[in-house]
Design an enzyme around this catalytic site. Sequence first.
Site, mmCIF file in Angstrom:
data_model
loop_
_atom_site.group_PDB
_atom_site.id
_atom_site.type_symbol
_atom_site.label_atom_id
_atom_site.label_comp_id
_atom_site.label_asym_id
_atom_site.label_seq_id
_atom_site.Cartn_x
_atom_site.Cartn_y
_atom_site.Cartn_z
ATOM 1 N N ASP A 15 -60.830 49.261 -20.699
ATOM 2 C CA ASP A 15 -61.089 50.687 -20.530
ATOM 3 C C ASP A 15 -61.903 50.864 -19.242
ATOM 4 O O ASP A 15 -62.957 50.238 -19.084
ATOM 5 C CB ASP A 15 -61.898 51.162 -21.754
ATOM 6 C CG ASP A 15 -62.187 52.651 -21.733
ATOM 7 O OD1 ASP A 15 -62.285 53.252 -20.638
ATOM 8 O OD2 ASP A 15 -62.347 53.214 -22.825
ATOM 9 N N ILE A 16 -61.456 51.719 -18.366
ATOM 10 C CA ILE A 16 -62.133 51.865 -17.069
ATOM 11 C C ILE A 16 -63.553 52.405 -17.222
ATOM 12 O O ILE A 16 -64.414 52.134 -16.394
ATOM 13 C CB ILE A 16 -61.281 52.732 -16.110
ATOM 14 C CG1 ILE A 16 -61.674 52.449 -14.656
ATOM 15 C CG2 ILE A 16 -61.372 54.216 -16.440
ATOM 16 C CD1 ILE A 16 -60.651 52.894 -13.636
ATOM 17 N N ASN A 29 -56.108 65.753 -12.346
ATOM 18 C CA ASN A 29 -55.068 66.721 -11.964
ATOM 19 C C ASN A 29 -55.698 67.694 -10.972
ATOM 20 O O ASN A 29 -56.912 67.693 -10.770
ATOM 21 C CB ASN A 29 -54.482 67.437 -13.192
ATOM 22 C CG ASN A 29 -55.531 68.203 -13.959
ATOM 23 O OD1 ASN A 29 -56.171 69.107 -13.425
ATOM 24 N ND2 ASN A 29 -55.748 67.839 -15.212
ATOM 25 N N GLY A 37 -55.856 61.191 -21.150
ATOM 26 C CA GLY A 37 -55.815 59.874 -20.527
ATOM 27 C C GLY A 37 -57.142 59.427 -19.935
ATOM 28 O O GLY A 37 -58.209 59.642 -20.520
ATOM 29 N N VAL A 38 -57.078 58.814 -18.752
ATOM 30 C CA VAL A 38 -58.274 58.326 -18.064
ATOM 31 C C VAL A 38 -59.248 59.488 -17.815
ATOM 32 O O VAL A 38 -60.467 59.346 -17.986
ATOM 33 C CB VAL A 38 -57.888 57.714 -16.691
ATOM 34 C CG1 VAL A 38 -59.125 57.326 -15.908
ATOM 35 C CG2 VAL A 38 -56.990 56.515 -16.867
ATOM 36 N N ASP A 39 -58.717 60.604 -17.388
ATOM 37 C CA ASP A 39 -59.515 61.795 -17.075
ATOM 38 C C ASP A 39 -60.365 62.205 -18.278
ATOM 39 O O ASP A 39 -61.587 62.416 -18.161
ATOM 40 C CB ASP A 39 -58.526 62.914 -16.693
ATOM 41 C CG ASP A 39 -59.155 64.029 -15.881
ATOM 42 O OD1 ASP A 39 -60.331 63.884 -15.503
ATOM 43 O OD2 ASP A 39 -58.468 65.029 -15.628
ATOM 44 N N SER A 127 -50.912 57.679 -12.240
ATOM 45 C CA SER A 127 -49.618 58.333 -12.510
ATOM 46 C C SER A 127 -48.739 57.619 -13.545
ATOM 47 O O SER A 127 -47.658 58.115 -13.868
ATOM 48 C CB SER A 127 -48.780 58.520 -11.226
ATOM 49 O OG SER A 127 -49.313 59.559 -10.429
ATOM 50 N N THR A 128 -49.177 56.464 -14.068
ATOM 51 C CA THR A 128 -48.286 55.709 -14.972
ATOM 52 C C THR A 128 -48.412 56.120 -16.437
ATOM 53 O O THR A 128 -47.771 55.518 -17.299
ATOM 54 C CB THR A 128 -48.544 54.196 -14.869
ATOM 55 O OG1 THR A 128 -49.883 53.925 -15.334
ATOM 56 C CG2 THR A 128 -48.359 53.685 -13.455
ATOM 57 N N GLY A 129 -49.241 57.128 -16.717
ATOM 58 C CA GLY A 129 -49.392 57.589 -18.094
ATOM 59 C C GLY A 129 -48.670 58.914 -18.272
ATOM 60 O O GLY A 129 -47.441 58.991 -18.248
HETATM 61 N N1 AR6 Z 1 -58.977 53.078 -18.959
HETATM 62 C C1 AR6 Z 1 -58.004 52.524 -18.186
HETATM 63 N N2 AR6 Z 1 -56.729 52.948 -18.196
HETATM 64 C C2 AR6 Z 1 -56.419 53.982 -19.010
HETATM 65 C C3 AR6 Z 1 -57.380 54.620 -19.844
HETATM 66 C C4 AR6 Z 1 -58.709 54.115 -19.795
HETATM 67 N N3 AR6 Z 1 -59.674 54.646 -20.543
HETATM 68 N N4 AR6 Z 1 -56.764 55.614 -20.544
HETATM 69 C C5 AR6 Z 1 -55.459 55.610 -20.162
HETATM 70 N N5 AR6 Z 1 -55.253 54.611 -19.253
HETATM 71 P P1 AR6 Z 1 -53.123 58.845 -17.337
HETATM 72 P P2 AR6 Z 1 -51.687 59.981 -15.041
HETATM 73 C C6 AR6 Z 1 -54.028 54.244 -18.526
HETATM 74 O O1 AR6 Z 1 -52.254 59.578 -18.286
HETATM 75 O O2 AR6 Z 1 -50.421 59.362 -15.485
HETATM 76 C C7 AR6 Z 1 -54.564 63.657 -17.380
HETATM 77 O O3 AR6 Z 1 -54.396 64.658 -18.351
HETATM 78 C C8 AR6 Z 1 -52.729 54.747 -19.075
HETATM 79 O O4 AR6 Z 1 -52.236 53.868 -20.070
HETATM 80 O O5 AR6 Z 1 -54.596 58.815 -17.613
HETATM 81 O O6 AR6 Z 1 -52.087 59.863 -13.589
HETATM 82 C C9 AR6 Z 1 -54.970 64.224 -16.043
HETATM 83 O O7 AR6 Z 1 -55.838 65.311 -16.178
HETATM 84 C C10 AR6 Z 1 -51.852 54.746 -17.819
HETATM 85 O O8 AR6 Z 1 -51.297 53.464 -17.577
HETATM 86 O O9 AR6 Z 1 -52.989 59.435 -15.828
HETATM 87 C C11 AR6 Z 1 -53.659 64.621 -15.454
HETATM 88 O O10 AR6 Z 1 -53.243 65.875 -15.954
HETATM 89 C C12 AR6 Z 1 -52.842 55.044 -16.693
HETATM 90 O O11 AR6 Z 1 -54.124 54.814 -17.225
HETATM 91 C C13 AR6 Z 1 -52.709 63.554 -15.934
HETATM 92 O O12 AR6 Z 1 -53.292 63.057 -17.145
HETATM 93 C C14 AR6 Z 1 -52.770 56.475 -16.160
HETATM 94 O O13 AR6 Z 1 -52.552 57.372 -17.246
HETATM 95 C C15 AR6 Z 1 -52.617 62.398 -14.986
HETATM 96 O O14 AR6 Z 1 -51.623 61.502 -15.441
#
Ligand code: AR6
Length: 178
Positions: A15-16, A29, A37-39, A127-129
């Site tokens: 987890d980051i 975003n 997600g991460v955000d 962007s991979t989530g």
């Molecule tokens: N630590 C590390 N990696 C993570 C974590 C974490 N805690 N949580 C998810 N991931 P995403 P995006 C991975 O969806 O695709 C948000 O709503 C996850 O498995 O966080 O850039 C923003 O506000 C994936 O591989 O980001 C935007 O609206 C990667 O992190 C939108 O999502 C990115 O997943 C951005 O989408």
Amino acid sequence: MSTSATPAVHLVRGDITDQSVDVIVNAANSSLLGGGGVDGAIHRRGGPEILAACRDLRASRYGKGLPTGQAVATTAGRLDARWIVHTVGPVFSSAQDRSALLASCYRQSLRLAAGLGAKSIAFPAISTGIYGWPMDDGARIAVRTVLAERAQPVQEVRFVLFDAHAYVEFEEVLALRG
Ligand code: AR6
């Protein structure tokens, strides 16, 4: 081709928000006002100071939102980091090649971190989530872009991968690039 000015690249599964680094990169975003997600994880663990700083940025510099591919820094709140660098990845499209925008996220985040004097930076797989980018291609773009940058004083780039699939894809790309 790596040079002495190119940072060391490490992979971590986890987890980051658990990382102890100078900069944690947020896959945000354009609104900068939070999401899933991460955000979501960063704002939850980092506390309200981060959102307050993001609101200030919206009011002062980014009234229309932070454009895709750009990066901006705020406090890291309660996280064990000095700054959060928020960057906006592109939504994946099979009809349009947006990879330059994804590369830009890594490049701009790294340059911003270097400008702040950071020695270490942790990236998620941007962007991979929720934004749907295929992990193998996302990993290629991430690793290639970071290895092409001279990022002094950044000495360590850590990719923090949430699941086994992401870790394996990044490992393969790194192994191929020696
Ligand atoms: N630590 C590390 N990696 C993570 C974590 C974490 N805690 N949580 C998810 N991931 P995403 P995006 C991975 O969806 O695709 C948000 O709503 C996850 O498995 O966080 O850039 C923003 O506000 C994936 O591989 O980001 C935007 O609206 C990667 O992190 C939108 O999502 C990115 O997943 C951005 O989408």
